[in-house]
Design an enzyme around this catalytic site. Structure first.
Site, mmCIF file in Angstrom:
data_model
loop_
_atom_site.group_PDB
_atom_site.id
_atom_site.type_symbol
_atom_site.label_atom_id
_atom_site.label_comp_id
_atom_site.label_asym_id
_atom_site.label_seq_id
_atom_site.Cartn_x
_atom_site.Cartn_y
_atom_site.Cartn_z
ATOM 1 N N ASP A 82 0.205 -3.842 -11.929
ATOM 2 C CA ASP A 82 -0.372 -4.562 -10.804
ATOM 3 C C ASP A 82 -1.826 -4.117 -10.715
ATOM 4 O OD1 ASP A 82 -1.171 -5.655 -8.456
ATOM 5 O OD2 ASP A 82 0.465 -4.862 -7.234
ATOM 6 N N TRP A 85 2.845 -0.576 -2.355
ATOM 7 C CA TRP A 85 2.467 -1.697 -1.490
ATOM 8 C C TRP A 85 3.760 -2.366 -0.988
ATOM 9 C CZ3 TRP A 85 1.831 -7.237 -3.292
ATOM 10 C CH2 TRP A 85 1.264 -8.030 -2.291
ATOM 11 N N LYS A 99 -10.129 -8.600 -4.052
ATOM 12 C CA LYS A 99 -10.986 -7.486 -3.642
ATOM 13 C C LYS A 99 -12.258 -7.389 -4.487
ATOM 14 C CE LYS A 99 -7.095 -6.451 -3.075
ATOM 15 N NZ LYS A 99 -5.896 -7.225 -2.674
HETATM 16 N N1 PLA Z 1 -0.974 -5.570 -5.171
HETATM 17 C C1 PLA Z 1 -1.412 -4.564 -4.436
HETATM 18 C C2 PLA Z 1 -1.187 -3.173 -4.886
HETATM 19 C C3 PLA Z 1 -2.106 -4.818 -3.247
HETATM 20 O O1 PLA Z 1 -2.550 -3.795 -2.516
HETATM 21 C C4 PLA Z 1 -2.322 -6.153 -2.838
HETATM 22 C C5 PLA Z 1 -3.055 -6.472 -1.573
HETATM 23 C C6 PLA Z 1 -1.843 -7.164 -3.671
HETATM 24 C C7 PLA Z 1 -1.176 -6.836 -4.838
HETATM 25 C C8 PLA Z 1 -1.999 -8.615 -3.359
HETATM 26 O O2 PLA Z 1 -3.250 -9.048 -3.224
HETATM 27 P P1 PLA Z 1 -3.639 -10.591 -3.288
HETATM 28 O O3 PLA Z 1 -2.374 -11.388 -3.347
HETATM 29 O O4 PLA Z 1 -4.394 -10.851 -2.050
HETATM 30 O O5 PLA Z 1 -4.434 -10.707 -4.511
HETATM 31 N N2 PLA Z 1 -2.945 -5.547 -0.542
HETATM 32 C C9 PLA Z 1 -3.706 -5.683 0.718
HETATM 33 C C10 PLA Z 1 -3.463 -7.013 1.411
HETATM 34 C C11 PLA Z 1 -5.188 -5.592 0.430
HETATM 35 C C12 PLA Z 1 -2.030 -7.387 1.630
HETATM 36 O O6 PLA Z 1 -1.195 -6.566 2.021
HETATM 37 O O7 PLA Z 1 -1.753 -8.585 1.383
HETATM 38 C C13 PLA Z 1 -3.324 -4.500 1.607
HETATM 39 O O8 PLA Z 1 -3.897 -4.378 2.694
HETATM 40 O O9 PLA Z 1 -2.475 -3.695 1.202
#
Ligand code: PLA
Length: 502
Positions: A265, A184, A301
């Site tokens: 995570d 991510w 989510k």
């Molecule tokens: N960790 C991972 C692996 C994630 O994919 C995301 C969210 C988070 C943490 C953080 O989520 P939160 O702070 O909203 O609880 N990833 C998303 C959204 C869903 C984003 O990028 O913020 C994504 O589209 O990858």
């Protein structure tokens, strides 16, 4: 001597001086007051009279690789547009979903007149913390029973990672965190700001679209003793590729033998398999061995609480007294960062987790979301097969969680956005949760065109080789190819085309 009619005040008293100043503003003398006020302005650069902003040098920052996709999507007026960028669950009608059980919990909270809006403690809502630890570690976890776990409410997954990172930077001797390659996008940004230095370990194998398990083991073996390792608890983002339970066991043994510190995570618990317990298994394996670890949990989510920013950081320690001291240090991280967390989202979660019926209702709704995503995988795979789209698309059904890492390149993604109004991240990741039965054919058409468009251009270019083309035909073909290139904008195709024609 001043005459009786001269109302200009003398400069003796404070009041007189103020009045004289006021009069100078009302009747400025060109010689003195204009210059004086210029001097005043230049001495006050933030005043509204100044011509240049004190921020004039600030450069335009780039949009975020994921959230920027939504910005572009919102600007597109097309009625067929489709946002598969950010990981946000949509219904079959393409609408955001608020879980029924969440609506119920909110209603209970609103009806409870004894509830107030006081500050929460620095570590958040006590019930929320206790129950969140049970969700991830299991209700009968020995670590919880032995009071070796400290849990603090944080601002969703991101805030939990950030607080955990800063706690480690202040209190742990090894300041290097290894993150998977790829991961991510925000991991590589937030950990350095928390004070850790980031290195990567191999994770994904593009040719097989699977796990590079050998590379992962080699990289973790050569990590320095005690290094921190970021692990996706389940539903790896962006690849959708998770280790098997046997592979997790090997990873655990290797990490424990090298004293590597796991930082999980957990942003998708329940979204991978539909079961909270099954998705937490890797974390629980690391807790069962008695060793220490950190876990960042998000309810964005799995409870659909994206904008409520509800999450938790848990640190599993070797003993209860260490856990107490660790918590005291977490408070020192949180207090100057945001003081204490918001109350509403955590109250919703606590209300649901506390009540057996509501908890069960949540797991049913969660399973329905996970199942719908799985069925989207199947439908997209079949739609591509029906179109005869070249390539092996079985990874769509093999991958797990919210995303498919399609293997489409950034030019193909740009083509799909331009021609089909389909929005996704440039690394080829699509959010399966944003798809519905109605939009699958549109996506399959777009993927088919993106993939075959390039092949057609190459085929025409190759077949023109050796054919004795007349000049007119040659120019016609060249024009056609240039048109196709401007449509597909793939520099590698462009090179092949021109080479063959010359
Ligand atoms: N960790 C991972 C692996 C994630 O994919 C995301 C969210 C988070 C943490 C953080 O989520 P939160 O702070 O909203 O609880 N990833 C998303 C959204 C869903 C984003 O990028 O913020 C994504 O589209 O990858």
């Amino acid at each position: 001597m001043r005459s009786q009619t001269d109302h200009t005040p003398s400069v003796g008293s404070v009041t007189d001086r103020r009045l004289s100043c006021l009069l100078r503003h009302l009747h400025p003398s060109p010689s003195s007051s204009a210059m004086e006020s210029d001097r005043t302005i230049s001495a006050l650069p933030t005043s509204s009279f100044g011509s240049d902003s004190v921020f004039a040098h600030v450069v335009q920052g780039p949009e975020d690789a994921i959230l920027g996709v939504t910005v572009a999507f919102n600007k597109d007026p097309s009625p067929i547009k489709l946002n598969l960028g950010v990981g946000a669950y949509r219904t079959e009608e393409g609408k955001p979903l608020v879980l029924n059980v969440v609506r119920k919990a909110e209603q209970l909270l609103v009806n409870d007149k004894s509830r107030v809006k006081e500050y929460l403690p620095i570590v958040g809502l006590a019930d929320f913390n206790k129950l969140s630890a049970k969700v991830i570690f299991g209700a009968d976890s020995p670590a919880i029973q032995e009071n070796r776990v400290t849990t603090v409410q944080c601002l969703s997954g991101t805030g939990s990672l950030r607080v955990g990172g800063e706690f480690l930077a202040r209190n742990y001797p090894q300041r290097t965190i290894y993150i998977p390659q790829p991961t991510w996008g925000n991991h590589a940004k937030l950990f350095p700001l928390a004070g850790l230095s980031v290195k990567t370990y191999r994770y994904y194998d593009p040719p097989t679209r699977g796990l590079n398990f050998q590379g992962l083991l080699e990289d973790l073996s050569s990590a320095p003793l005690g290094a921190i390792v970021l692990l996706h608890a389940c539903a790896h983002n962006p690849t959708g590729v998770d280790p098997t339970i046997e592979q997790w066991e090997q990873i655990r043994q290797l990490m424990r033998s090298k004293g590597l510190l796991p930082f999980f995570d957990s942003a998708y618990q329940g979204f991978a398999s539909g079961s909270l317990d099954a998705d937490a298994q890797p974390v629980r394996m690391f807790v069962a061995d008695g060793g220490e670890c950190l876990v960042a949990q998000s309810y964005a989510k799995n409870m659909g609480l994206y904008g409520e920013r509800v999450g938790a950081l848990s640190i599993v320690c070797k003993s209860a007294d260490v856990a107490i001291r660790v918590e005291s240090q977490l408070k020192l991280v949180i207090r100057p960062m945001y003081s204490n967390p918001p109350i509403h989202g955590a109250s919703i979660v606590a209300t649901i987790l506390k009540d057996r019926n509501m908890f069960d209702e949540w797991t049913v709704e969660l399973k329905a979301m996970a199942d719908r995503i799985i069925s989207m995988r199947q439908q997209l795979f079949e739609a591509l097969r029906a179109r005869g789209t070249p390539g092996d698309w079985s990874h769509i059904i093999k991958q797990i969680g919210m995303f498919t890492f399609t293997g489409l390149n950034s030019e193909q993604v740009a083509f799909m956005t331009r021609e089909y109004h389909i929005y996704m991240t440039s690394d080829g990741r699509i959010s399966m949760a944003g798809l519905s039965s109605k939009t699958v054919p549109h996506l399959a058409d777009a993927i088919h065109a993106a993939v075959t468009g390039h092949l057609i251009a190459i085929k025409i270019a190759m077949s023109s080789n050796g054919i004795g083309l007349k000049l007119k035909q040659y120019y016609k073909l060249l024009l056609l190819l240039l048109l196709m290139e401007s449509t597909f904008q793939d520099p590698s195709t462009c090179r092949v085309t021109i080479l063959r024609l010359q």
